[in-house]
Design an enzyme around this catalytic site. Sequence first.
Site: not given
Lengths: 734, 230
Positions: A47, A93
């Site tokens: 990430h 998200h």
Amino acid sequence: MTDTDINKNNKAHGLTENEYNNILKILNGRKPNNLELGIFDVMWSEHCSYKSSKKWLKTLPTKAPWVICGPGENAGVIDVGDNLAIIFKMESHNHPSFIEPYQGAATGVGGILRDVFTMGARPIANMNALRFGDINHKKTKHLLSGVISGIGGYGNCVGVPTVGGEVNFHKSYNGNILVNAMTVGLADKNKIFYSAASGVGNPVIYVGSKTGKDGIHGATMASAEFDDNTEEKRPTVQVGDPFTEKLLIEACLELMATDSIIAIQDMGAAGLTCSTFEMCSKGGTGIELNLDNVPVREKDMSAYDIMLSESQERMLMVVKPEKEELARSIFKKWELDFSVIGYLTDTKKMVLLKNGKEVANLPIDPLAEESPEYDRPWVFKPEEQEIKKYNFDSIHWTKALKILNTCPDLVSREWIWTQYDHMVMGDTIQRPGGDAAVVRIHNSNKAIAITTDTTPRYVSANAYEGGKQAVAESFRNLCSVGATPLAITDNLNFGNPEKPNIMGQLVKSIEGIGIACKELEMPVVSGNVSLYNETDGEAIQPTPTIGAVGLIESIDNMITMGFKNPDDPVFLIGGNNNFNKGWLGQSLFAREVFEREEGAPPNVNLQLEKLNGNFIKRIINKKLINSCHDISDGGIAICLLEMSMTSSIGFTLEIDSGVTNAWLFGEDQGRYIITCENAMSSTIIDLAKKNKISMFKIGSTGGKYISFSRNEKIYLDELKNDNKDWLTNYMSNN
Amino acid sequence: MKSAVIVFPGSNCDRDIAVTLSKVTGKKPLMIWHNENVIPKGIDLIVLPGGFTYGDYLRSGAIASTSKIISEVKNKANKGVAILGVCNGFQILTESGLLSGILLPNKNLKFICKDVHLRVEENNSVFTKLFKLNEIITIPIAHHDGNYFVTEEELNILKDKNLIALRYCNPSGEVNIDSNPNGSIENIAGVFSSNKRVLGMMPHPERLADIKLGGIEGLKFFEGLLEGFS
């Protein structure tokens, strides 16, 4: 710790053995303590480090004369004239939203807003791109309901209009939904704020909410696959506080107007860890932080908790020392925490103190810059054949149209966008439901057009063509409202990159995006990669979402998709006049009507795309036409139906030879439908001829029905009711 | 006409209303921060704008109604200064007791943002004087808690004294359950104080006060006020 303990700890973190050995090298053989290990873990997570995608992202075109800042900062910045800049980015998200849909989606919006106002922009619009599982899957209603409320709950409260987006359903997202949120902001071109920290001895200031124990290891969680125990990960999801975000926006913008800030960075993924490393790494400085000065929500927060918390609505700033008091007074006015938590040093090291003791000492550059970069093996096996031969005319167009009209991917999204405040700030010129959202630049006659697009079933069948198509469709949507496309942000959602076929999807779609961006002159200025979107080994359809922004020079010339008058001629631009043909591979028609998810996606001819798009822009800006809609899912038929339903003005096809379903529902690319007043026809036709554009009349507007063949019609009222209320009915039936 | 807009932490329609007021009056309104004590003399109109004051984490408008500035707003109300509360502003006015009733969560428990039709129920006021009685207008709503409730006793007073300003209706002016977006009692969208100098309304007139935004029917509220104060 013994070696076995360390091994266990590694696994509790997300690090591989190789990565751990690399850490030992960086620390000259010293074993990291638990806090240091945690820091390496988040910094080197997929990430934060982009370790699987970095090699390929570097190939994307990022420059143009109007690009002020490309990828690498909090968001991309482009010049829109009049000393103004547009700052924008899209971010995923996904994992948090699947675990806890309301808070996951809400904090997704909060995070992307911060990325944009951190750079000095007032956010002027939010957009999103959402993917849910099969409409009949047991979790879909719950997830859809939670995500929409979460997006609305956050955006409505901060007072930034959510002006549009896209929502699709497919079984591949059953165990892994996608929530991609985009924010567009407006800034003074000469007042853009960056994250590079400088000035040894300058105070490092923490502002915003207090730090709590929420979201610890969120970045690591977002870098792994899901399994049956996913629910246990709920504590890694953060909780949003849009009210504090609103105060933070106002306080930051007020401070930014005073020329006090040297560097500013929001605390997003990996919280305080990532923000300090990025600021120091970019500025070439070191930092010493006293964690006792970090505002915390509860007493017994460890250094580990504080450094890895992903509590929301927090920012880190370096301000000019003489402006510290001014800054403090502004944050006091807005009732936000303000604390000097450390100073910049010249050591190029991060030193953390807690209770007067040194608890971590790490070199900045190796951690931030020399993070792992992988060249993972990949394969690419695109579908070759368009679609297996079949009698697609075995169903009457009236039936097919009704099926598509009520298919979850095409029904009205009104149930969704009425839950978003899409009008606050008083500049929403084109509300949700059109080809692109249009938001006026405050106090001017210019506007920004925004769209989010991708067609995962195309990407799945051929990632290269699918990547091209995602960019081309965003280009078309912007042209359709009369905007000049300027730049894109990309949000690449894929499965596990350690599988060569998934890696192939990533590599080839980036290649497709790159070539399309180059050809259509829309560079990539920001982006986000979300990998490991898998549950129990099943990957999502590859979903490279494109968020694109264009400029409308005069809102008086803007065009909407609805028909404007009865008896206007209707033209097809960029299409073919062989009425037996149309591309059905991977079409919605084949999928929804014949349950065939197969074949190759339509090719995108980028030269034609550009030619046709520029022609559309020209005739819009010359005020020659009165409506325009690009042709995408469901082909010509659905395009016409949408233009009709929006305006309640019908349409009659006037092609004597008749047409096949392939022509009506095929999804060939680069096409538009336009209408104009009769008097304008010849001028447009001449212009098309001169520019070598394929253009011919296919019918006329008027009546209260849609008719694609002689004496056969469907009344609009019936179609409209079915389409408009479908989602509302679905959500209210338990 | 001199106007003032009260700004609370979490107000988010303060700029929108200021844009409309500037356009109509030719003067920028005075923006007053919530912890001020004084609203200057000579202000003709005070606006409480929409938003989510204090996040509306308690009942909507409840925390803002205890702000310092609200006592001053009450003083001004006693002196007959015109006060307009839109959306969250309406909620603050009911919470502070300047208007009767209360705003509950919408019947469907969801935020609703869309254009609605309204019927003007009373045009004998400084806010609604430019409308015809029973005129049907289009104004957007954008709220989660717009479900107006009032006791039967108070409802009778509202009716007897013509203090119901606006009702939700359909395009032909019928007031019924299908044209009620949020469950408000008797489709009430806006009410006056007993002297009709205070108006609270859930719909946002400032959002359709610009032809580029799709309509200008909201302008008439402000043009009426301007006429009254110049």
